[in-house]
Design an enzyme around this catalytic site. Structure first.
Site, short mmCIF file in Angstrom:
data_model
loop_
_atom_site.label_atom_id
_atom_site.label_comp_id
_atom_site.label_asym_id
_atom_site.label_seq_id
_atom_site.Cartn_x
_atom_site.Cartn_y
_atom_site.Cartn_z
N GLU A 528 0.84 -1.22 0.00
CA GLU A 528 0.00 0.00 0.00
C GLU A 528 0.87 1.26 0.00
OE1 GLU A 528 -2.88 -0.42 -0.84
OE2 GLU A 528 -3.17 -2.51 -0.29
N ASP A 592 3.61 -4.62 -5.51
CA ASP A 592 4.03 -5.94 -5.01
C ASP A 592 5.56 -6.02 -4.89
OD1 ASP A 592 1.50 -7.02 -4.77
OD2 ASP A 592 1.54 -8.05 -6.70
#
Ligand SMILES: [Zn+2]
Length: 693
Positions: A528, A592
């Site tokens: 995030e 990621d």
């Protein structure tokens, strides 16, 4: 259908388009009125999931998840089944027990409200008795239209008027150039297949889906009582209008670029763009007559809308509108509608075998409508203050690691590093649940009116949203409900959000080693945070404004690096002949990759503090570094139907579990070192892979 940018860990639906979004997310069925068994609590770091016959340097995902994948076939009421779903199903079950209790014996006014909402949804007998009756008022107002211009004045008390089933809706958004301002915006919408490509691509598979779609629409109209000829004519009209709208729509890749979706226009300019639509009438009708400008994120779409309203006979437009009311309500009508809707949208498009039990669908539906009501009671039981405190500490560890990472980047100049650091320092962390709960007092819920509840909820949410216009931004508002197993970054707010639902195994476990927690929830937090610096988030400054804060040289280097990632993922196959779209998934893949690296660095700092004994302590024979990577991969263990893999490749900005894992580890040399991989093996390419953060 307005613009709403939230970069999440998993695919989510846009909250505003209530009924339509629900239709695609919540799949309905007849069935058991309650669960037959209690979903087991997932565990973190599952050594039994590992397939030791696979070389981790060759295919790490299959190594970490091979046995899990073999032992966990997709349940017949699901289309993808992963460890996310294990936790999601357990949370849903726990939520169901709250709802059931509230429906049977409410103790507070709030419990009465969400209990009634749930009970109304569970009343299958009433739904079957009513048939299509609940949507007749909306169909009648469509039948009464005298011209395309009247569209703007559709029944003012109906959700139709707020854009729920029509061509587009408007909503309030933060101004991209000044995020402290809340303005009116509108985006593209109005399609009932998953993406514009389904209308525009001419390969055999897509052509077949279009044929099946028309057959489905025809069948739905006949269920409504139309003759087969009428129904076929109407279905052809629906495809015609939607194809025209698809042609005017921007691609999902372009929609990710905030510089391409910002078009502030005066109402006079918007009126000129779409002379066939009466904006003044519409805006007055929704109480927004005072508005002077509107952000039209996709002007080409509005040109297409205008062309349709101008060139198509009124009967064609009416067929289109009728279809959207019917389509978005189908799961909540009687069995024949529900079954036919399932047959196309779930069975054909996604490969689902059996309808989802009604108690599951009604639980999710109530969570969507009244999530901050039932969520208040849910967190009291399932989210102890200690979990929040531990999570805060983890977030701070990760923020420190991202700060270090930025300082160590060899491709970024000191000037840009200062700006990046400022943005990181400005992150707002939101953990667990909102400080202030949403007030539902003006929402009327009736125990015997499922479709009416959906409509009233749609209007309630639309009005709640429109009321934000011109007011200061509420920085404490949440975009996900507390039991949700997901997380998100909002670039306009520059905040990271972790609902209580995800702060449990397999993501976070109080009893697990640091390596296990950093590999799971640590990577989620890093993911995030990295969204603030991916190809989309990096275009926003620390205040959430779209503004270039990079030196031109650094921006060029950044784009070269993200292009490397885009090309790399373009080559990953998810079904025979179906590859990922590297630019659609670029933000998520960057998040990621960055998240994995940052969480690893944070773990190294923590282990260094814990001393040499912890840094070498093995769990089931795996070093802390290996535990970290296995824990990361095991979050993504999953099985999917081939149909879902194909739909997702076109619509989901997230890669599949296989590539979220293997794509990330093959770009990170510490992985190869942890498992002793030879340079040149698939998970440790000689090129070193791609790296941005
Ligand atoms: Zn994400």
């Amino acid at each position: 259908m307005r613009k709403l940018i939230v970069l999440s860990l998993l695919a989510i639906a846009t909250p505003l388009c209530t009924a339509q979004a629900l239709n695609q997310q919540i799949v309905f069925a007849d069935t058991p009125s309650g669960p037959t068994s209690v979903p087991k609590k997932p565990i973190s770091f599952d050594v039994t999931a590992i397939d030791k016959t696979v070389d981790p340097c060759n295919d790490f995902y299959q190594f970490a998840c091979g046995n899990w994948r073999k032992d966990n076939p997709i349940p017949s009421d699901q289309v993808r089944w992963g460890r996310f779903n294990e936790l999601g199903e357990r949370n849903r079950y726990l939520l169901y027990t709250e709802l059931k209790e509230a429906a049977d014996a409410p103790k507070t006014p709030l419990q009465k409200k969400y209990g009634d909402y749930f009970a109304a949804c569970m009343n299958v007998d009433l739904a079957d008795k009513l048939g299509a009756k609940p949507i007749m008022p909306e169909l009648d107002s469509i039948a009464a239209l005298k011209s395309g211009k009247d569209l703007a004045a559709l029944n003012l008390n109906s959700f139709l008027h707020y854009g729920g089933h029509t061509l587009f809706g408007v909503g309030v958004e933060q101004d991209e150039k000044d995020s402290s301002k809340q303005i009116l915006g509108t985006g593209q919408g109005g399609l009932s297949l998953p993406d514009r490509d389904y209308y525009l691509t001419d390969d055999e598979r897509t052509k077949t889906i279009r044929t099946q779609f028309v057959a489905h629409v025809t069948k739905m109209f006949t269920l409504l009582g139309d003759t087969p000829d009428q129904a076929a004519t109407e279905a052809a009209a629906v495809l015609k209008v939607e194809t025209a709208l698809a042609k005017g729509s921007m691609s999902r890749v372009d929609l990710r670029d905030p510089t391409k979706t910002y078009h502030i226009m005066t109402i006079a300019e918007v009126q000129k763009l779409t002379p066939a639509y009466d904006w003044k009438l519409y805006l007055n009708g929704i109480g927004m007559g005072k508005v002077r400008t509107i952000d039209i994120s996709s002007p080409g779409f509005f040109t297409a809308v205008n062309d349709e309203l101008t060139t198509e006979p009124l009967a064609t437009i009416k067929s289109y509108l009728r279809w959207h009311v019917l389509h978005s309500s189908a799961p909540y009508l009687s069995k024949p509608f529900d079954d036919e809707n399932f047959a196309f949208y779930n069975a054909t498009l996604t490969g689902q075998k059996v309808q989802t039990p009604r108690w599951k669908r009604c639980t999710s539906l109530t969570d969507r409508a009244l999530g901050e009501a039932v969520g208040q009671d849910w967190v009291k039981k399932y989210f102890p203050p200690s979990a929040k405190a531990n999570m805060e500490e983890l977030v701070h560890d990760l923020e420190a690691a991202l700060g270090q990472d930025i300082q160590q980047l060899d491709w970024m100049s000191p000037a840009t590093k200062v700006e990046a650091e400022k943005k990181l320092q400005a992150f707002r962390d939101k953990i667990g649940y909102p400080e202030h709960w949403r007030n539902y007092s003006t929402l009327t819920v009736k125990r015997d009116d499922l479709v009416g509840n959906l409509e009233r909820d749609g209007i309630f949410e639309a009005k709640r949203d429109l009321a934000k216009y011109g007011k200061p931004v509420d920085e404490k508002e949440w975009g996900m409900t507390p039991p949700t197993v997901n997380a998100y970054y909002n670039p306009a707010m520059n905040d990271i959000n972790f609902p209580a639902g995800i702060l449990q195994p397999p993501f976070y476990d109080d009893h697990a080693d640091a390596a296990v927690n950093f590999g799971a929830i640590g990577v989620v937090i890093g993911h995030e945070m990295t969204h603030g610096f991916d190809d989309e988030g990096s275009q926003y400054d620390l205040h959430g404004n779209v503004k270039v804060w990079w030196t031109p040289e650094d921006l060029t280097k950044f784009k070269e690096r993200t292009e490397c990632t885009a090309k790399e993922y373009d080559n990953f196959e998810v079904a025979p002949g179906q590859k990922l779209n590297g630019h659609l998934t670029l933000g998520e893949n960057t998040a990621d990759n960055g998240g994995l690296r940052i969480a690893y660095q944070a773990l190294m700092s923590v282990l260094a503090k814990q001393g040499p004994a912890m840094a070498t302590w093995k769990l089931d024979g795996y070093t802390p570094e290996q535990q970290f990577f296995i824990s990361f991969a095991q979050v993504w263990c999953e099985n999917r139907t081939e149909q879902v893999s194909r739909v997702s490749a076109k619509t989901d900005p997230h890669s599949s579990g296989q590539w979220r894992t293997n794509g990330s580890v093959q770009n990170f040399d510490q992985f190869g070192k942890a498992f002793g991989c030879k340079v040149g093996s698939p998970m440790m390419p000689a090129s070193g892979g791609c790296r941005t953060w």
